[in-house]
Motif scaffolding. Structure first.
Motif, PDB file in Angstrom:
ATOM      1  N   SER A  83       0.828  -1.209   0.000  1.00 13.71           N
ATOM      2  CA  SER A  83       0.000   0.000   0.000  1.00 13.71           C
ATOM      3  C   SER A  83       0.858   1.252   0.000  1.00 13.71           C
ATOM      4  O   SER A  83       0.531   2.237  -0.670  1.00 13.71           O
ATOM      5  N   ILE A  84       1.949   1.242   0.743  1.00  7.58           N
ATOM      6  CA  ILE A  84       2.842   2.401   0.786  1.00  7.58           C
ATOM      7  C   ILE A  84       3.413   2.685  -0.599  1.00  7.58           C
ATOM      8  O   ILE A  84       3.480   3.841  -1.030  1.00  7.58           O
ATOM      9  N   ILE A  85       3.793   1.639  -1.295  1.00  3.71           N
ATOM     10  CA  ILE A  85       4.314   1.831  -2.655  1.00  3.71           C
ATOM     11  C   ILE A  85       3.262   2.520  -3.526  1.00  3.71           C
ATOM     12  O   ILE A  85       3.557   3.488  -4.232  1.00  3.71           O
ATOM     13  N   GLY A  86       2.044   2.053  -3.470  1.00  9.28           N
ATOM     14  CA  GLY A  86       0.981   2.648  -4.271  1.00  9.28           C
ATOM     15  C   GLY A  86       0.638   4.063  -3.861  1.00  9.28           C
ATOM     16  O   GLY A  86       0.400   4.934  -4.702  1.00  9.28           O
ATOM     17  N   ILE A  87       0.622   4.315  -2.545  1.00  7.08           N
ATOM     18  CA  ILE A  87       0.287   5.649  -2.042  1.00  7.08           C
ATOM     19  C   ILE A  87       1.346   6.667  -2.452  1.00  7.08           C
ATOM     20  O   ILE A  87       1.027   7.799  -2.824  1.00  7.08           O
ATOM     21  N   VAL A  88       2.600   6.288  -2.415  1.00  7.37           N
ATOM     22  CA  VAL A  88       3.679   7.193  -2.809  1.00  7.37           C
ATOM     23  C   VAL A  88       3.751   7.325  -4.327  1.00  7.37           C
ATOM     24  O   VAL A  88       4.046   8.396  -4.866  1.00  7.37           O
ATOM     25  N   THR A 121      17.625   0.480  -4.566  1.00 12.86           N
ATOM     26  CA  THR A 121      16.756   0.078  -3.455  1.00 12.86           C
ATOM     27  C   THR A 121      16.501  -1.427  -3.476  1.00 12.86           C
ATOM     28  O   THR A 121      16.403  -2.038  -2.412  1.00 12.86           O
ATOM     29  N   LEU A 122      16.409  -2.004  -4.660  1.00 15.23           N
ATOM     30  CA  LEU A 122      16.196  -3.455  -4.726  1.00 15.23           C
ATOM     31  C   LEU A 122      17.402  -4.228  -4.195  1.00 15.23           C
ATOM     32  O   LEU A 122      17.247  -5.290  -3.597  1.00 15.23           O
ATOM     33  N   PHE A 123      18.611  -3.691  -4.408  1.00 14.40           N
ATOM     34  CA  PHE A 123      19.794  -4.362  -3.878  1.00 14.40           C
ATOM     35  C   PHE A 123      19.851  -4.310  -2.357  1.00 14.40           C
ATOM     36  O   PHE A 123      20.490  -5.149  -1.731  1.00 14.40           O
ATOM     37  N   TRP A 132       9.825  -0.908   9.713  1.00 13.07           N
ATOM     38  CA  TRP A 132      10.136   0.485   9.379  1.00 13.07           C
ATOM     39  C   TRP A 132      11.202   0.581   8.305  1.00 13.07           C
ATOM     40  O   TRP A 132      11.144   1.468   7.448  1.00 13.07           O
ATOM     41  N   MET A 133      12.161  -0.309   8.316  1.00 12.97           N
ATOM     42  CA  MET A 133      13.159  -0.322   7.244  1.00 12.97           C
ATOM     43  C   MET A 133      12.505  -0.671   5.912  1.00 12.97           C
ATOM     44  O   MET A 133      12.778  -0.044   4.888  1.00 12.97           O
ATOM     45  N   GLN A 134      11.628  -1.668   5.950  1.00 20.04           N
ATOM     46  CA  GLN A 134      10.956  -2.044   4.709  1.00 20.04           C
ATOM     47  C   GLN A 134       9.970  -0.974   4.265  1.00 20.04           C
ATOM     48  O   GLN A 134       9.746  -0.794   3.070  1.00 20.04           O
ATOM     49  N   ALA A 135       9.390  -0.230   5.211  1.00 17.69           N
ATOM     50  CA  ALA A 135       8.506   0.880   4.846  1.00 17.69           C
ATOM     51  C   ALA A 135       9.309   1.986   4.153  1.00 17.69           C
ATOM     52  O   ALA A 135       8.835   2.577   3.171  1.00 17.69           O
ATOM     53  N   CYS A 136      10.511   2.260   4.635  1.00 16.32           N
ATOM     54  CA  CYS A 136      11.378   3.242   3.965  1.00 16.32           C
ATOM     55  C   CYS A 136      11.738   2.764   2.562  1.00 16.32           C
ATOM     56  O   CYS A 136      11.756   3.550   1.607  1.00 16.32           O
ATOM     57  N   PHE A 137      12.028   1.475   2.451  1.00 14.71           N
ATOM     58  CA  PHE A 137      12.273   0.894   1.134  1.00 14.71           C
ATOM     59  C   PHE A 137      11.065   1.108   0.228  1.00 14.71           C
ATOM     60  O   PHE A 137      11.206   1.488  -0.935  1.00 14.71           O
ATOM     61  N   ALA A 138       9.872   0.856   0.753  1.00 19.84           N
ATOM     62  CA  ALA A 138       8.657   0.991  -0.049  1.00 19.84           C
ATOM     63  C   ALA A 138       8.455   2.431  -0.509  1.00 19.84           C
ATOM     64  O   ALA A 138       8.027   2.669  -1.646  1.00 19.84           O
TER      65      ALA A 138
END
Length: 160
Positions: A83-88, A121-123, A132-138
């Protein structure tokens, strides 16, 4: 007769008109859409086409593995990551479209920068061990991919 239609012109005379042959139309469309002359004549167009092929070949892979990795780490809020990816992504598409239209930054430079940001970011994905780390990634990944699908046609137009 089969394949012919009868029409009348303005003076009332009958004219025979052949119906369009759907097979000929389809063959014509296929010939036009599979004309590879542009790839040979325009090297920039060829590079953009290859780049887009490789980018979109792997475009959806993170969307599959983000929830899998989050579940492996015991993160219960893994649906939020997608969802974060889509929202951003949505506002970034608008922003990148405005920037490209204004001419402040060229579409090719934005595409290159966003492709690199998405790759970097994928690396880092597998070293992120909490929500929270994965949310920053997203967030970063969502920002980067906002450009990738937005300006493909613009890049093709500018390349020739």
């Amino acid at each position: 007769m089969a394949g012919e239609a009868v029409e009348t012109d303005e003076e009332g005379e009958e004219k025979k008109k052949e119906k369009p042959n759907i097979v000929k139309i389809m063959v014509g469309v296929l010939k036009e859409t599979t004309d590879f002359k542009l790839l040979k004549d325009k090297p920039l167009f060829t590079l953009i086409t290859l780049s887009n092929f490789f980018v979109f070949f792997v475009y959806f892979i993170p969307f599959i593995y983000i929830p899998v990795r989050a579940q492996e780490l015991g993160i219960d809020q893994y649906p939020w990551l997608i969802s974060i990816i889509g929202i951003v992504n949505i506002p970034m598409r608008i922003l990148f479209g405005v920037l490209a239209d204004s001419g402040l930054v060229s579409a090719i430079n934005m595409n290159t920068g966003c492709t690199l940001a998405a790759c970097i970011t994928l690396f880092t994905f597998y070293v992120l061990t909490n929500f929270w780390m994965q949310a920053c990634f997203a967030v970063v990944f969502g920002m980067a991919i906002g450009k990738l699908r937005n300006e493909t046609l613009d890049l093709f137009e500018r390349s020739g």
